[in-house]
Write an enzyme that holds these catalytic residues in place. Sequence first.
Site, PDB file in Angstrom:
ATOM      1  N   LYS A  55       0.842  -1.195   0.000  1.00 53.19           N
ATOM      2  CA  LYS A  55       0.000   0.000   0.000  1.00 53.19           C
ATOM      3  C   LYS A  55       0.878   1.247   0.000  1.00 53.19           C
ATOM      4  CE  LYS A  55      -3.623   2.318   2.707  1.00 53.19           C
ATOM      5  NZ  LYS A  55      -4.442   2.278   3.945  1.00 53.19           N
ATOM      6  N   SER A 130      -9.304   1.792   3.255  1.00 56.37           N
ATOM      7  CA  SER A 130      -8.516   2.624   2.358  1.00 56.37           C
ATOM      8  C   SER A 130      -7.529   1.832   1.503  1.00 56.37           C
ATOM      9  CB  SER A 130      -7.743   3.668   3.179  1.00 56.37           C
ATOM     10  OG  SER A 130      -6.897   3.043   4.137  1.00 56.37           O
ATOM     11  N   SER A 154      -9.672  -0.720   7.401  1.00 61.53           N
ATOM     12  CA  SER A 154      -9.165  -0.439   6.063  1.00 61.53           C
ATOM     13  C   SER A 154      -8.446  -1.596   5.381  1.00 61.53           C
ATOM     14  CB  SER A 154      -8.231   0.782   6.086  1.00 61.53           C
ATOM     15  OG  SER A 154      -8.978   1.961   6.217  1.00 61.53           O
TER      16      SER A 154
END
Length: 405
Positions: A55, A130, A154
């Site tokens: 990420k 996210s 997330s």
Amino acid sequence: MDEQTLAEVERAGTQFNAVTAMTVDRANALTAESIGRRDSGQPPRRLEGIPFAIKDVIDLVGYPTTMGSNVRSDAPAANSAPVVDRLEAAGAIPVAKTNCQEYSYGILGDETAFGRVVNPVDAALCTAGSSSGSAALVAAGVVPLALGTDTAGSVRVPAACQGVLGFKPTFGVVPVDGVFPLSQSFDTVGLFAADLGVLTTAFDVIAGAGSGDGRGSSAHTIDVSLFGGGDGRARDLLKSVPELTITSANGPALDELLDDLAPIYDYIRLYEAFEVHRDLFAERAADYQPGVAKKVEAGRGLELAEYRTQLDALAELRERSLAVFGGTDFLLTPAIDGPVARWEEIDSGTAAKFMRYSMPFNVLGWPALTIPLPGAGAGDRPEAVQLVGRPGGDRDLLAFASQLV
């Protein structure tokens, strides 16, 4: 890393808008190192040759960390985050940085400078966030493992929306150095995987020594209080597990906890996120994504004294919450409240439904794993449940989960 794997990751990254940067140079260097070890007769490491994605709020040496934002520096990171170093030391090979909600601030995955990620299950379905891009590369089958971050769900919520495993370890067990923060009282680095064995090995690697061992008991008790009386998903999933006691005895205590923790989470998260962004936001508020800017702004003016009061309340709540377990080993809950939403169905209540069952366990700090259910749900939407363990009982949780997947 072979060229075909890199090509497949790049193709999926383009198709699902999931990749912010291919990390080909790093992958090639580590692949050469892996081949050299093999040719010299050294035994394979635990994750030898396994490709993984990162990420893009997590530092990888030599590549910018974009945070999914236009408000960033494009200077390459001088060092990798410890979680990346540990995976690489175990033989894993980073192949891509992944698209994400700007600064990890939002559960829907709807705002990023790179445009939102496309759900590989169905482009009409919300990816959640996210850590949208990391989930998408695993869901697309081009990487077996990916790193994300989880502050209110997330990792687990995108995993539920995209049909893969998503794990949030016990708060504090995995280092968050080299990871851009959202709210340090709740931030956790988590893992996506298609296979529980790979996920379990990766957790052992990133948690390192001294992170606790499983108790090894074969008889367990699991509480399913948060499933409605007509919801058969829990018992269907658990029916084949031997020596398992299923209870709903903790319903009242869990309901009380859910009511008590939400305002604590809201205040602490708003205060901490504003402090993280105070200087950047003062200079470049107009360059933030609109919804993210609104969230950051909502933390302005909160009082330090009240923040400290809420931290004390958080510590007390975490201590009191341990009584929920009593003689229970695990909790099983829905992953989200209701079906996975289509993008066109998103409304003002969707975010709360997505976080209903995930956020509480960031507040409490307990380990939790999203498990996709076999087959599709209504309208071919993914379905998933969440398995929750005692704080520090990460390995117990993952061992028990191996009986369910």
